[in-house]
Structures are given as C-alpha cells and as structure tokens.
Design an enzyme around this catalytic site. Structure first.
Site: not given
Ligand code: RNT
Ligand code: ZN
Length: 419
Positions: A185, A226, A228, A259, A262, A286, A294, A296, A326
């Site tokens: 990523w 990955e 986004k 993810d 994302h 993820h 985003d 998390d 994640d």
């Molecule tokens: C960032 C991505 C990525 C990170 C990690 C730490 O938006 O989601 O996966 O969260 O690599």
């Molecule tokens: Zn991620």
C-alpha cells in the site's frame, strides 16, 4: 468445561440442526481459519526503525491511552496476551518498520536477518506471519509520493524497499511452512485536483512491474496490492485507486486487497467479494471500520462485518480469501482493541456458518422472498451466543467478557509500568 455451557450448547445445537446445520462441523471449520492480526495496533503504527518520525501517509492514530509497546519484546508480549484471549491459531501481520535489529538499517537495505527474532517467536508460538513494506513515515515520502514519485531516485528507493520486503515475506513463508502475503500500500496522491492523473499512475504501474519481476514460490509467498479512495492530504486524487489495482491485480495475477475503509462512505466491500472472486485467484481483506471517513476504528459486530462473513461463507470464498485486520485506536487499551476486533471477526464467520444457507437459497430460487426475509430475521435471535461460548471454552480461551479481567490485570501489572 462448565456444565451450563455444554448444556446450553446442546440446546442451541438442536435448534440449528433442525435446519440442517452441522454445528460441530462448523466449529471444526472455524478453527482452521487464520486471521492475520496486525501488529500496528500495539504501538500506534510507530514501529522500531524510525521512531523519531511522525506517522505520515494520510493515516492517523488518535488517543493517548498509556501502555503502548516500545520494543519488539513488549509488542510480542502484548500480542501473546491478546492471542491467549482469542480462540484459534492465527497470524501476525508485520510492517517493515517493525524490524527487530540493533543495526541502523535503511528500508531499502532490509534483509530477512532483521526479522529473525520475529520468525523464531512465530515458530515457538505456532503463528504465521504476513508482511508489508512501509512506504510512509519517512523523509523520502515527505511530499506524499513514493512508488509513483516523479523523481527516479526516490522511486528507486521505494522500489528497492518493496523488493526487499518481498524477500522477507518469502523468507517468512519458507521458515514457517505457510504462505505469507506481502501487501503493498502506498499513500501517493494529491491534496488538490491534479492536472495529470495519468503520469503518476503510469509510473506506479512501472514500479510495480519492476518490484514483481522476481518470481517467488506462491506456495510460500503471495503479493497483494491495496487501493484507496482518499486519505488525509490526498483528498483529491489517490494514484493507487480501486480501478487501478483492480486492473493491475487481475492482469498481473496479484491478490487484490479490499480495505473496508477505503471506499465511498456508503460503499461496502461485502458486495464486492462475489464479483472479484469470479476474476481473481485470491483476495486479501483489511477488515476495518470507517466512521465518516477512513478512521480505522476497532471492528465491531455490525452489519457490514456480518455481511463480510456471510459473503465469505455463502460464496464459499474462505479458501481463496486471506483475512487481515487493519484498525488502530490509541484511546483504549490496545490489547483489548485487538481482542475485541479479532473475536468479532471470528464471531462474524461463525454467525455466517450457522445460517440455513440451503433453505434460504431454495426460497430465493423459488421466488419466495417472504420466506427468505422471515428466516433471515428469525435467525438473528437464534442462540448463537451459546455456540460461541462453547467454542471459546473448547478452544481454551475465556468465555464471554471474562477476558476483560485478564486484560485489566495485564494493564495493571505490565502496561502501566511502561514509561
Ligand atoms: C492505509 C492502509 C494500510 C495501512 C497499514 C498500516 O490507509 O489501510 O493498510 O493502514 O498498512
Ligand atoms: Zn489497510
């Protein structure tokens, strides 16, 4: 095992079995599924290599709960504590900045030897390992670009870092005798609307081709990419968008990482799995929880997590899906964050395995949507909890919220003693 847990399990089992669901078989299957628990929840994505650097790349951890791990040994101790409260044998997902070495080594010079202690520990604990190059929190990513940077020297640095990372991933796989997924990523993107959307994407594509030129044994190592939609500071344009990696992954036979945070706020990854699975050999998830952005957040047992579990089970996608987590929350106990998010992810899979999928499919095929809706809704109040409790007891981990007392004790005895 406590008699009451067994009795409630037997009662629950009878209810599920009346609909043709083999509960014991589901539990056996569940025990085979490995969740890749991300190391970075343990220390707010700081790592050990460049601890003086701020977290950059458009991701952000908020909160100042005490007790974050400061060393590899502390992080491993915290991971062990978390795993002791989670049923099953799983994997740890490492980032390159978590190298365990006394050497001052640059990212493009990392080697398997810098991760030997992680491998020895994983062997001893019976865990798998996954890996990620760290293309952020570094002076060379300071202007927001890495693999798609216009400067070939900076691009080269990040390409070499990703190549080094793949070799470390392959080493993990060979040493542990199980596939390691190395996920790339990159944060690359523009805060404001670019004039040239094409050139950075072309450069990213070329960089990836260079990175993946070395063939690695897929039995031990798989690559993932990955995407986004936006990040802090890359609101207008992210080079590695969903379409970019969707195309790249399908054409170049790489795992596509979805993810949950994302995409557009009302867009869900659960609805993408069946499409992607028809064209991709494998998928990486993820599992995260976006809140308005985003963000998390720690994964909770919400509709989307349940839907992800349902799609994986109903679509028979578990064999080709690598499930990673994640999220990073520094406002609560970090060990608890892991335990809550990982237990929830396993719960969602179990919930999905306890659905009367065949009768539901038949009703749908017959156009009997009334039965479909009625059954799905009634099953929401079936005694899932009794099956989950039994599973935890059987796997030798605390039942229900009993794990919390263990985390609190660990906090008192260990975490709060850290400076
Ligand atoms: C960032 C991505 C990525 C990170 C990690 C730490 O938006 O989601 O996966 O969260 O690599
Ligand atoms: Zn991620």
């Amino acid at each position: 095992m406590q008699e009451i847990i067994t009795r409630q399990y037997e009662d629950a089992k009878a209810l599920y079995e009346a609909h043709g669901i083999d509960v014991d078989a589901a539990l056996e299957r569940l025990a085979q599924i490995k969740i890749s628990m991300h190391c970075w929840q343990g220390d707010d994505v700081r790592g050990f290599l460049n601890r003086d650097q701020d977290l950059t790349g458009g991701i952000s951890v908020t909160g100042n709960y005490p007790g974050a791990a400061r060393t590899p040994d502390e992080l491993r101790a915290d991971l062990e504590k978390a795993f002791s409260l989670i049923p099953g044998k799983h994997k740890v997902n490492l980032h390159a900045i978590y190298a365990d070495t006394d050497e001052k080594v640059e990212l493009d010079r990392l080697e398997p030897k810098h991760f030997e202690r992680w491998v020895a520990w994983a062997k001893e604990q019976g865990l798998g390992l996954d890996f990620n190059p760290t293309c952020f929190s570094h002076e060379k990513s300071g202007d927001g670009f890495t693999l798609s940077h216009a400067d070939p020297d900076i691009r080269r640095f990040w390409i070499d870092h990703c190549k080094a990372s793949r070799r470390i991933g392959a080493y993990f796989g060979e040493q542990l005798g199980q596939t390691c997924v190395t996920n790339i990523w990159v944060p690359d993107g523009f805060k404001d609307t670019p004039v040239d959307r094409m050139a950075p994407r072309r450069r990213l594509k070329e960089s990836l081709d260079d990175i993946f030129a070395e063939e690695l044994n897929p039995a031990y190592h798989l690559d993932a990419v990955e995407s986004k939609l936006f990040g802090l500071g890359s609101e207008a344009y992210v080079v590695g968008s969903h379409e970019f990696y969707m195309g790249y992954g399908i054409q170049r036979n790489k795992l596509i990482c979805l993810d949950a945070g994302h995409f557009h706020p009302t867009e869900v990854i659960s609805n993408k799995l069946s499409s992607l699975a028809l064209f991709a050999d494998g998928i990486l998830l993820h599992v995260s929880r976006p809140m308005r952005w985003d963000s998390d957040h720690v994964v909770v047992l919400d509709d989307e997590l349940l839907a992800i579990g349902q799609e994986l089970v109903r679509g028979d996608l578990l064999a080709k899906t690598h499930i990673g987590l994640d999220f990073f929350d520094a406002s609560i106990n970090r060990v608890a964050a892991w335990v809550i998010g990982t237990r929830n992810t396993i719960k969602a899979l179990l919930r999905a395995m306890l659905e009367p999928v065949e009768p539901l499919r038949e009703a749908e095929l017959a156009g009997d949507y009334t039965t479909r809706l009625a059954l799905v809704e009634e099953f929401k109040s079936y005694p899932f909890g009794a099956v989950w409790d039994y599973y935890c007891a059987k796997m030798g981990v605390p039942v229900r919220e009993q794990w919390l007392a263990e985390v609190k004790a660990y906090e008192r005895e260990t975490l709060l003693k850290r400076g």
